[in-house]
Motif scaffolding. Structure first.
Motif, PDB file in Angstrom:
ATOM      1  N   ASN A 100      57.706 -45.235 144.364  1.00 41.98           N
ATOM      2  CA  ASN A 100      56.681 -45.278 145.417  1.00 41.98           C
ATOM      3  C   ASN A 100      55.510 -44.337 145.154  1.00 41.98           C
ATOM      4  O   ASN A 100      54.661 -44.144 146.024  1.00 41.98           O
ATOM      5  CB  ASN A 100      57.303 -44.926 146.771  1.00 41.98           C
ATOM      6  CG  ASN A 100      58.185 -46.032 147.313  1.00 41.98           C
ATOM      7  OD1 ASN A 100      57.694 -47.022 147.838  1.00 41.98           O
ATOM      8  ND2 ASN A 100      59.491 -45.884 147.162  1.00 41.98           N
ATOM      9  N   ILE A 112      58.389 -45.627 159.001  1.00 43.52           N
ATOM     10  CA  ILE A 112      57.886 -45.743 157.629  1.00 43.52           C
ATOM     11  C   ILE A 112      59.036 -45.496 156.657  1.00 43.52           C
ATOM     12  O   ILE A 112      59.896 -44.649 156.900  1.00 43.52           O
ATOM     13  CB  ILE A 112      56.754 -44.721 157.374  1.00 43.52           C
ATOM     14  CG1 ILE A 112      55.609 -44.937 158.365  1.00 43.52           C
ATOM     15  CG2 ILE A 112      56.232 -44.822 155.940  1.00 43.52           C
ATOM     16  CD1 ILE A 112      54.546 -43.850 158.317  1.00 43.52           C
ATOM     17  N   ASP A 113      59.046 -46.224 155.551  1.00 44.81           N
ATOM     18  CA  ASP A 113      60.090 -46.050 154.543  1.00 44.81           C
ATOM     19  C   ASP A 113      60.140 -44.592 154.093  1.00 44.81           C
ATOM     20  O   ASP A 113      59.107 -44.010 153.736  1.00 44.81           O
ATOM     21  CB  ASP A 113      59.817 -46.965 153.352  1.00 44.81           C
ATOM     22  CG  ASP A 113      60.894 -46.846 152.285  1.00 44.81           C
ATOM     23  OD1 ASP A 113      62.025 -47.296 152.526  1.00 44.81           O
ATOM     24  OD2 ASP A 113      60.594 -46.290 151.205  1.00 44.81           O
ATOM     25  N   LEU A 114      61.340 -44.002 154.094  1.00 46.94           N
ATOM     26  CA  LEU A 114      61.493 -42.576 153.809  1.00 46.94           C
ATOM     27  C   LEU A 114      61.030 -42.223 152.405  1.00 46.94           C
ATOM     28  O   LEU A 114      60.290 -41.241 152.211  1.00 46.94           O
ATOM     29  CB  LEU A 114      62.961 -42.164 153.998  1.00 46.94           C
ATOM     30  CG  LEU A 114      63.317 -40.706 153.681  1.00 46.94           C
ATOM     31  CD1 LEU A 114      62.476 -39.752 154.520  1.00 46.94           C
ATOM     32  CD2 LEU A 114      64.808 -40.457 153.928  1.00 46.94           C
ATOM     33  N   SER A 115      61.456 -42.981 151.411  1.00 49.11           N
ATOM     34  CA  SER A 115      61.083 -42.677 150.031  1.00 49.11           C
ATOM     35  C   SER A 115      59.569 -42.796 149.836  1.00 49.11           C
ATOM     36  O   SER A 115      58.972 -42.034 149.057  1.00 49.11           O
ATOM     37  CB  SER A 115      61.822 -43.597 149.060  1.00 49.11           C
ATOM     38  OG  SER A 115      61.584 -44.957 149.367  1.00 49.11           O
ATOM     39  N   TYR A 116      58.940 -43.721 150.545  1.00 51.28           N
ATOM     40  CA  TYR A 116      57.488 -43.888 150.471  1.00 51.28           C
ATOM     41  C   TYR A 116      56.779 -42.665 151.051  1.00 51.28           C
ATOM     42  O   TYR A 116      55.805 -42.162 150.476  1.00 51.28           O
ATOM     43  CB  TYR A 116      57.084 -45.152 151.222  1.00 51.28           C
ATOM     44  CG  TYR A 116      55.608 -45.458 151.198  1.00 51.28           C
ATOM     45  CD1 TYR A 116      55.026 -46.041 150.083  1.00 51.28           C
ATOM     46  CD2 TYR A 116      54.796 -45.161 152.284  1.00 51.28           C
ATOM     47  CE1 TYR A 116      53.666 -46.324 150.049  1.00 51.28           C
ATOM     48  CE2 TYR A 116      53.445 -45.441 152.262  1.00 51.28           C
ATOM     49  CZ  TYR A 116      52.886 -46.029 151.141  1.00 51.28           C
ATOM     50  OH  TYR A 116      51.543 -46.299 151.109  1.00 51.28           O
ATOM     51  N   SER A 144      64.045 -43.550 143.692  1.00 54.29           N
ATOM     52  CA  SER A 144      63.403 -44.254 144.807  1.00 54.29           C
ATOM     53  C   SER A 144      62.044 -43.638 145.132  1.00 54.29           C
ATOM     54  O   SER A 144      61.141 -44.330 145.612  1.00 54.29           O
ATOM     55  CB  SER A 144      64.307 -44.219 146.044  1.00 54.29           C
ATOM     56  OG  SER A 144      64.466 -42.901 146.526  1.00 54.29           O
ATOM     57  N   ALA A 193      58.811 -40.050 159.042  1.00 54.05           N
ATOM     58  CA  ALA A 193      59.384 -41.346 158.651  1.00 54.05           C
ATOM     59  C   ALA A 193      60.389 -41.827 159.696  1.00 54.05           C
ATOM     60  O   ALA A 193      60.436 -43.009 160.044  1.00 54.05           O
ATOM     61  CB  ALA A 193      60.047 -41.235 157.282  1.00 54.05           C
ATOM     62  N   GLU A 194      61.187 -40.901 160.221  1.00 50.03           N
ATOM     63  CA  GLU A 194      62.189 -41.263 161.228  1.00 50.03           C
ATOM     64  C   GLU A 194      61.540 -41.729 162.524  1.00 50.03           C
ATOM     65  O   GLU A 194      62.018 -42.668 163.174  1.00 50.03           O
ATOM     66  CB  GLU A 194      63.103 -40.065 161.498  1.00 50.03           C
ATOM     67  CG  GLU A 194      64.012 -39.707 160.314  1.00 50.03           C
ATOM     68  CD  GLU A 194      64.782 -38.430 160.565  1.00 50.03           C
ATOM     69  OE1 GLU A 194      64.498 -37.740 161.572  1.00 50.03           O
ATOM     70  OE2 GLU A 194      65.679 -38.107 159.744  1.00 50.03           O
ATOM     71  N   ILE A 237      67.681 -38.520 149.330  1.00 51.15           N
ATOM     72  CA  ILE A 237      67.491 -39.832 148.707  1.00 51.15           C
ATOM     73  C   ILE A 237      67.522 -39.690 147.193  1.00 51.15           C
ATOM     74  O   ILE A 237      67.557 -38.574 146.658  1.00 51.15           O
ATOM     75  CB  ILE A 237      66.156 -40.482 149.142  1.00 51.15           C
ATOM     76  CG1 ILE A 237      64.978 -39.544 148.844  1.00 51.15           C
ATOM     77  CG2 ILE A 237      66.183 -40.847 150.604  1.00 51.15           C
ATOM     78  CD1 ILE A 237      63.624 -40.109 149.211  1.00 51.15           C
TER      79      ILE A 237
END
Length: 446
Positions: free
Chosen positions: A422, A156-160, A418, A151-152, A414
């Motif tokens: 997702n 891409i959205d981390l929680s996703y 969240s 994700a980093e 997180i």
């Protein structure tokens, strides 16, 4: 010593026995949704308030005995096992991150998978590993740090990204022959695992294929970094050890211990030889750096451990007050017909899971009642076992205080909510399972 178990008759359950759960959900879930901020109400505070409320409404016991009853739940062997896993997972994740294992594994993943198959590849990996190891927790522990790193690097959205891992982990938890939920559901219904697998497979595989198609479609817009660093293979070894031993069926605690030891050995070797950066450090410095990383990882799991203990105590208090027995009696009172019988079994195990936060315990608790309902309405035992397993995994994947959600949120830093927002696979699995009951599918087992 005055702290003894109460020998008087347990209180008769009612809606009031379930009210601590309602207090928690309103304080944490509803409030977070209303203010649109999942961090406004700390989950630890929500559990503290609901736990105090649960102790306060317990009848027939002195305050000292109420606290003792709460502590019985907090110190339950399953809760303690979860705490051990959290501690080891924190130590491994941080030590692996410090010695570069996570970055190296992420770079390897970016080298292997095309950009447009990154999401689908992570989902398939989670499904395969969970099917091999039979546990969603072990899968989440192994893949979440990699998902965070991806994700980093990709934006891409981390929680996703974490939700993909969590969703895929429940595929194997529900289907695997060595999953404790599969064992519990088949044993309580007196059916063969192979037969239960066939029914379960026909219900949930369409859900997995739908979700896989969604991830392939959404992956079309993903672009990986144009310049991916070379893979430092020696740093990938700790993750290869973790994944290999997990797939081989080794106990998750031993898997994590092997991972921790391997990060120490390889990390100290890299630091003292300057194999990558040409800078040597002393063995003692590298050794204490490793210890420091483990300490940081364990400390980082502190909130997660507190939540687990409070949840265990609160849910035990609900059980003691007769909340689960009350729900079971209410749901089975007016059952008529096969379709309603299957729906009642699904509702039973779902609510039991909501009150215990453990899908295996929920199945064991409601399994005998489900068997009686199945015999009374001539339900197929194989489908009954599938319903128990599928709906328990569905609820376990959606509650913010379940072990899977807590450990994924802890490793990613997180909010559990969240991640839930997702999730695709658990929702899709639940819809397919509900349709299987309503349309009497598979017809042969209905």
């Amino acid at each position: 010593m005055s702290l003894i178990t109460n020998t008087t008759q347990k209180p008769k359950g009612g809606w009031w026995a379930l009210s601590p759960l309602a207090v928690f959900l309103c304080l944490y879930l509803v409030t977070s949704l209303l203010v649109n901020d999942f961090y406004k109400v700390p989950i630890t505070v929500a559990f503290l308030v609901s736990s105090c409320y649960a102790i306060a409404i317990t009848r027939g016991l002195k305050l000292e005995q109420r606290v003792y009853q709460f502590s019985v739940g907090a110190s339950n062997k399953n809760i303690m096992l979860m705490v051990w896993i959290f501690i080891l997972a924190g130590a491994f994740a941080q030590s692996a991150k410090q010695m570069g294992a996570i970055d190296a594994t992420v770079n390897l993943t970016l080298h292997i998978l095309p950009d447009n198959l990154l999401l689908a590849g992570i989902f398939i990996a989670a499904c395969f590993i969970s099917l091999s190891v039979g546990t969603s927790v072990g899968t989440i522990v192994a893949l979440t740090p990699v998902a965070v790193g991806l994700a980093e690097k990709t934006g891409i959205d981390l929680s996703y990204m974490v939700a993909i891992v969590v969703g895929g982990s429940f595929f194997g938890d529900n289907l695997s022959f060595i999953s404790d939920t599969t064992i519990a559901s088949t044993k309580t219904q007196d059916c063969v695992m192979r037969d239960k697998f066939r029914v379960n497979f026909m219900i949930v595989v369409p859900a997995a294929l739908i979700v896989l198609g969604i991830y392939i479609f959404q992956g079309l817009s993903i672009t990986a970094p144009t310049e991916v660093q070379d893979v430092e293979w020696v740093k990938v070894i700790p993750y290869l050890i973790v994944l290999g031993t997990a797939i081989a069926g080794v106990n998750v605690m031993l898997v994590l211990l092997l991972g921790i030891v391997s990060t120490g050995i390889i990390g100290i070797g890299i630091a003292t030889t300057g194999i990558f950066y040409g800078v040597n450090t002393s063995v003692s410095t590298a050794f204490f750096d490793w210890f420091g990383a483990m300490g940081t990882g364990i400390t980082g799991m502190g909130e997660l451990i507190i939540i687990t203990l409070l949840a265990g105590g609160m849910l035990e208090t609900i059980r003691y007050n007769g909340g689960i027995d009350f729900i079971i009696s209410r749901l089975t009172r007016h059952v008529t017909g096969k379709r309603r019988a299957e729906l009642s079994i699904a509702a039973l195990v779902s609510i039991a899971n909501l009150c215990t936060a453990n899908n295996t315990i929920a199945i064991i608790t409601t399994g005998p009642i489900a068997k009686d309902i199945a015999q009374r309405f001539h339900l197929d035992r194989r489908k009954t076992a599938s319903i128990l397993d599928t709906f328990s995994c569905l609820v376990q994947g959606l509650i913010p205080y379940g072990a899977q959600m807590l450990i994924a949120a802890g490793l990613a830093g997180i909010s559990p909510l969240s991640i839930i927002g997702n999730l695709y696979y658990p929702f899709c699995m639940g819809i397919c399972a509900l349709l299987a009951i309503l349309v009497r599918y598979p017809r042969r087992y209905s």
